[in-house]
Design a protein around this motif. Sequence first.
Motif, short mmCIF file in Angstrom:
data_model
loop_
_atom_site.label_atom_id
_atom_site.label_comp_id
_atom_site.label_asym_id
_atom_site.label_seq_id
_atom_site.Cartn_x
_atom_site.Cartn_y
_atom_site.Cartn_z
N PRO A 8 0.84 -1.32 -0.09
CA PRO A 8 -0.14 0.01 0.12
C PRO A 8 1.10 1.26 -0.03
N PRO A 9 0.52 2.05 -0.87
CA PRO A 9 1.28 3.43 -0.91
C PRO A 9 -0.08 4.28 -0.33
N GLU A 10 0.00 5.55 -0.42
CA GLU A 10 -1.10 6.52 0.08
C GLU A 10 -2.45 6.31 -0.79
N LYS A 11 -2.36 6.09 -1.96
CA LYS A 11 -3.64 5.73 -2.75
C LYS A 11 -3.32 4.66 -3.59
N GLY A 12 -4.32 3.89 -4.05
CA GLY A 12 -3.98 2.74 -5.04
C GLY A 12 -3.12 1.58 -4.54
N PHE A 13 -2.23 1.13 -5.24
CA PHE A 13 -1.21 0.24 -4.67
C PHE A 13 0.08 0.13 -5.43
N ARG A 14 1.08 -0.44 -4.88
CA ARG A 14 2.21 -0.28 -5.46
C ARG A 14 2.51 -1.79 -5.78
N LEU A 15 2.86 -1.97 -7.19
CA LEU A 15 3.40 -3.12 -7.64
C LEU A 15 4.84 -3.37 -7.87
N GLN A 16 5.38 -4.39 -7.22
CA GLN A 16 6.76 -4.65 -7.52
C GLN A 16 6.73 -6.12 -7.89
N ILE A 17 7.68 -6.20 -8.92
CA ILE A 17 7.87 -7.88 -9.46
C ILE A 17 9.36 -8.23 -9.42
N TYR A 18 9.54 -9.24 -8.65
CA TYR A 18 10.91 -9.82 -8.51
C TYR A 18 11.17 -11.14 -9.15
N GLN A 19 12.52 -11.31 -9.49
CA GLN A 19 12.64 -12.95 -9.96
C GLN A 19 12.42 -13.80 -8.51
N GLU A 58 -2.18 -6.84 3.53
CA GLU A 58 -3.43 -6.77 3.89
C GLU A 58 -3.96 -5.33 4.15
N ALA A 59 -2.77 -4.47 3.93
CA ALA A 59 -3.40 -3.08 4.11
C ALA A 59 -3.61 -2.45 2.73
N VAL A 60 -3.68 -3.19 1.76
CA VAL A 60 -4.10 -2.77 0.50
C VAL A 60 -5.53 -2.58 0.31
N ARG A 61 -5.97 -1.17 -0.10
CA ARG A 61 -7.23 -0.92 -0.30
C ARG A 61 -7.67 -0.33 -1.42
N THR A 62 -8.19 -0.75 -2.76
CA THR A 62 -8.28 0.05 -3.69
C THR A 62 -9.61 -0.41 -4.69
N ALA A 63 -10.14 0.51 -5.40
CA ALA A 63 -11.08 -0.08 -6.19
C ALA A 63 -10.56 -0.62 -7.65
N ILE A 64 -9.27 -0.46 -7.86
CA ILE A 64 -8.81 -1.19 -9.24
C ILE A 64 -8.94 -2.55 -9.09
N ARG A 65 -9.42 -3.13 -10.18
CA ARG A 65 -9.81 -4.48 -10.34
C ARG A 65 -8.45 -5.19 -10.69
N GLU A 78 -1.14 -15.61 -1.94
CA GLU A 78 -1.46 -14.94 -0.58
C GLU A 78 -2.20 -13.44 -0.92
N LEU A 79 -3.60 -13.56 -0.75
CA LEU A 79 -4.30 -12.42 -1.18
C LEU A 79 -4.81 -11.97 0.14
N ASN A 80 -4.71 -10.74 0.63
CA ASN A 80 -5.05 -10.34 2.03
C ASN A 80 -5.73 -8.90 1.82
N GLY A 81 -5.43 -8.18 0.94
CA GLY A 81 -5.96 -6.83 0.85
C GLY A 81 -7.47 -6.93 0.52
N PHE A 96 -2.97 -21.76 -1.84
CA PHE A 96 -3.81 -20.47 -1.44
C PHE A 96 -3.74 -20.38 0.09
N PRO A 97 -2.67 -20.14 0.62
CA PRO A 97 -2.66 -20.09 2.09
C PRO A 97 -3.52 -19.12 2.75
N SER A 98 -3.67 -18.01 1.97
CA SER A 98 -4.78 -16.87 2.66
C SER A 98 -5.34 -16.38 1.44
N ASN A 99 -6.75 -16.09 1.67
CA ASN A 99 -7.52 -15.59 0.75
C ASN A 99 -8.67 -14.57 1.21
N LYS A 100 -8.11 -13.56 1.92
CA LYS A 100 -8.98 -12.81 2.84
C LYS A 100 -9.80 -11.88 1.72
N SER A 101 -9.54 -11.74 0.44
CA SER A 101 -10.29 -10.69 -0.21
C SER A 101 -11.45 -11.01 -0.95
#
Length: 108
Positions: A8-19, A58-65, A78-81, A96-101
Motif C-alpha cells: 500500500p502507498p497512500e492511494k491505490g497500490f504499489r506493484l513490485q515484481i521480483y525474480q 493486508e493494508a492494500v485498499r483500492t477499487a482497481i480491479r 497470498e491474497l489479503n487486501g 492458497f494459504p490466505s484469501n481474505k479478499s
Amino acid sequence: KEWFALTPPEKGFRLQIYQLQSNGERGAKLYDRTFVRSETYKVTLNGLGGNDRFTIDEAVRTAIRLYLNGGEGNDRYELNGDVRTEVFDKEGVNDFPSNKSGTKVSFR
C-alpha cells in the motif's frame, strides 16, 4: 519464476515484481510502479510458466480491479487486501494459504 508483490502507498497500490529464486526468496527487482484509481481501471498480471508467487498486503485498499493469470506451474497466492481480484489458473497444484479478499478463482 516471478514474485508479484502488491503493497500500500497512500492511494491505490504499489506493484513490485521480483525474480523468484529457487529457495523461495525474492531475487532482483524487475518492475516497480504505483497504480492509482484515477488513472487505472484494471491491472492484469501474467505469471505464465514456472512457479510464481502473488502476494497482496493486508493494508492494500483500492477499487482497481486485479486479474491474476497463473498459468503452468505450482503458483502460490497470498491474497489479503481489499482488492477486487480474479484468479485464472490451471487446475492442479496451487497454494492458497490466505484469501481474505473474497477472490473469485476460475480454473481452466
